[in-house]
Design an enzyme around this catalytic site. Sequence first.
Site: not given
Length: 358
Positions: A154, A257, A328
Amino acid sequence: MMIGKLTTAALTRRSALLQMGGGLCAVSSLAALARAAPAPVPANMVRPGRLRNGDVLGLVAPAGFIADRFGLDEIAATVRAMGLEPRFAPHLTTREGYLAGSDEVRAKDLMAMFADDGVRGLMAVRGGWGSARLLPYLDFATIARKPKLFAGFSDNTALCLALARAGVVSIHGPNAAASWPPAAWDSFRQVAFEGAMPTYSVAAYAGPNLGGRVSPVKTFHGGKARGRLLGGNLAVLTALVGTPWLPDFAGAILFLEETNESEYRIDRMLTQLALAGVLGRVAGVVFGQCTHCENPDGGYANFTVYEVLDQRLAALGVPAFQGAMIGHVAGQVSLPVGALAEIDADAGTIRLLEPAVT
């Protein structure tokens, strides 16, 4: 802010603010930042040592904080279940806005863990926002001379990419506070402990529908490609464009992502990567999971995420697919950033060609 209009005094003040102790490296001026350009990832990447049972894992908070000591208890239990001994950085529960302390404090925590001979590897406890703010304060040359495994995802994409630019392999995988279901743990164990080179496939889940598959690979352009894995969170990566910490993506396998971004935002970020010349240099693309990426007010007026990806990725003419367990999601795989891999966009596979660790 116009770099060319900065006075000498202003640059001096900026340099003074960035001078830090504890082995931290400060950037001398904003002008130096402006001159820096993306550098090729070194041909011979430095691989850190593998994790072993009983090793100490340094836990750091490059971005957001952990709410209370009970959260630390849960993280400690997870790390011990891995066969490792947790060592917490001092400021994991420190709060400065949405950050775990000031940039200087978080950077010192990170560099102290890299410098501690008793710590074998490092893992981010969580994401959030703030990792990119640390980059001017970190001494990547020192880290590369004595590398340790860093893992996170992330917002920690900023650190993984900066480490790759410095020639050090890291792992894009679950943060310490993640749920760590068996699939996530098995992937991390193989890559970080065993030095294995697994092949990851897009899951073909059996479903009640006539076709029997509810999560097939989505191939935008078929074929196979080899290159170094570079990527992570789309928003964080895009925000590094134009900075000295973004590696050159020439010949790379770009993996991406995202979460909680509407379709038009995905479109905007991919467009920026295209206009900046990033997409035109890659050998292949894997888009993992885009979790909660639907605008609830869009309806049929919107492109779907798949249409956006199809428009942007098919035209590149390189192998590109979507659906890998990157991002995620609870069962995400661990990818070694900077390591060589081969993708098959028709089969929806990522095959590691070299280990992440020694």
